[in-house]
Every structure is written in structure tokens, then in C-alpha cells.
Design an enzyme around this catalytic site. Structure first.
Site, mmCIF file in Angstrom:
data_model
loop_
_atom_site.group_PDB
_atom_site.id
_atom_site.type_symbol
_atom_site.label_atom_id
_atom_site.label_comp_id
_atom_site.label_asym_id
_atom_site.label_seq_id
_atom_site.Cartn_x
_atom_site.Cartn_y
_atom_site.Cartn_z
ATOM 1 N N HIS A 9 10.731 0.895 0.255
ATOM 2 C CA HIS A 9 10.367 -0.232 -0.606
ATOM 3 C C HIS A 9 9.837 0.253 -1.952
ATOM 4 O O HIS A 9 9.353 1.377 -2.091
ATOM 5 C CB HIS A 9 9.325 -1.109 0.088
ATOM 6 C CG HIS A 9 8.049 -0.365 0.359
ATOM 7 N ND1 HIS A 9 7.071 -0.201 -0.592
ATOM 8 C CD2 HIS A 9 7.612 0.274 1.468
ATOM 9 C CE1 HIS A 9 6.075 0.500 -0.088
ATOM 10 N NE2 HIS A 9 6.378 0.810 1.167
ATOM 11 N N GLU A 79 6.544 0.103 9.110
ATOM 12 C CA GLU A 79 5.832 1.351 8.835
ATOM 13 C C GLU A 79 5.002 1.760 10.041
ATOM 14 O O GLU A 79 4.614 0.925 10.862
ATOM 15 C CB GLU A 79 4.919 1.179 7.615
ATOM 16 C CG GLU A 79 4.104 2.401 7.233
ATOM 17 C CD GLU A 79 4.946 3.603 6.837
ATOM 18 O OE1 GLU A 79 5.533 4.252 7.726
ATOM 19 O OE2 GLU A 79 4.993 3.915 5.627
#
Length: 185
Positions: A9, A79
Site C-alpha cells: 500500500h 498485515e
């Protein structure tokens, strides 16, 4: 064989502060939105046929700027949980931060490497069954886990994954091959 386009990201306010995010849901900063838009031509060259994303706002916003296809959300691309370190500045952690980056330390209450590897292995197997190339918008720790599991590249042997960047690997039943690492706009 399927090509996975693993995109970390773009920047968030916490990325810019060097604050660890883990699973804390922080969206992109204005600079991050510009970074993701600048990365799009690199992604477009690969012509992804499928799009997957972690459910966190920073990955969903990045995916929206990289593709006109709505992503399929898959929590396995989330994550690594960083436990008590989420929200902390890297400078506060001193040498412990470097030990964690090298894969030698687990943050208190954090997600262990074996758990991350199991979920990533399952996510990659499912992604490899989709029409490819497959764009996967995810996180640095998750990309490091893929590199370790499929290419034998331990965290202490690779440069950190930039935000945002594209890492492309070919995945087949016989193994994997790195095609591009950390490509940035």
C-alpha cells in the site's frame, strides 16, 4: 503458473511518521494517494486480470487507485499483527526494531512467523487459481512472508518493501520465480 503482482500500500500519515501500523486501520495520506496514482502505469503494464486486497483502508484505497476492478477482499493478505508495538514510533524501539525487521524478534503480543506463513501460503494457493496476472494489494510484512516462503529470501536478506511498490513473482506447483522487486514510480 500465475504471476502475483504484490503491491505494498501507499503511504499513510503513520508511514510518514515511521509509526508501526500492523493491523491498525489507517487510511492513505494525500501524499499516499499521489504515490498510488503514480504507481498505476507500472501496474497497468502487467494488465492484471484479478484484484485481491487486504481489508484495511490503506490497501483498499491503494487498490482503488491502481485498478478500475473492485478488489476481492481476503483477510489472509492482512498485515502481521504487531501486538504492543502497533502505533509506536520505530525510533522508540531502538535495536528491537532492527531485530524485528531482520526476523529475529517477535513484538509482545504479535503474530508469530509460523502463523503468518500458514495464512500466506493458503492465500497464495487460492490467488494462483484466479485468472492472472493477479494484483494483490497488501502490506510489507505480508510480502516479506511470501518472499521467505516461496523464494527463500529471509527478511534480513532483502531491502525493505517500499510504500508503495510492486513485487512480481511467478508461482507454479514446481516453485516460484522473482520477476520484479520493489518497483516504484
Amino acid at each position: 503458473m500465475t504471476t502475483l503482482l504484490l503491491v505494498r500500500h501507499a503511504a499513510t500519515p503513520w508511514t510518514q511518521e515511521r509509526r508501526l501500523q500492523g493491523r491498525t486501520d489507517v487510511d492513505l495520506s494525500d501524499a499516499g494517494r499521489e504515490q498510488a496514482a503514480a504507481l498505476r502505469p507500472i501496474v497497468d503494464r502487467w494488465a492484471p486480470a484479478s484484484v485481491l486486497s487486504s481489508p484495511l483502508a490503506r490497501t483498499l484505497s491503494t487498490a482503488a487507485l491502481l485498478s478500475d476492478v473492485s478488489p476481492e477482499i481476503d483477510e489472509r493478505w492482512m498485515e502481521s499483527g504487531l501486538g504492543a508495538w502497533e502505533g509506536r514510533l520505530t525510533s522508540e524501539l531502538g535495536p528491537d526494531y532492527l531485530a524485528w525487521r531482520a526476523g529475529r524478534l517477535l513484538p509482545p503480543g504479535g503474530e508469530d512467523a509460523a502463523t503468518v506463513t500458514r495464512r500466506v501460503r493458503a492465500a497464495v494457493a487460492d490467488a494462483a487459481c484466479k485468472p492472472g496476472p493477479v494484483l494483490v494489494v497488501t502490506h510489507g510484512g505480508t510480502i516479506r512472508a511470501v518472499l521467505a516462503r516461496y523464494l527463500g529470501l529471509a527478511a534480513d536478506r532483502v531491502e525493505p518493501v517500499a510504500a508503495p511498490s510492486l513485487t512480481a513473482i511467478d508461482v507454479a506447483t514446481t516453485g516460484a520465480r522473482l520477476r520484479t522487486f520493489n518497483a516504484r514510480a
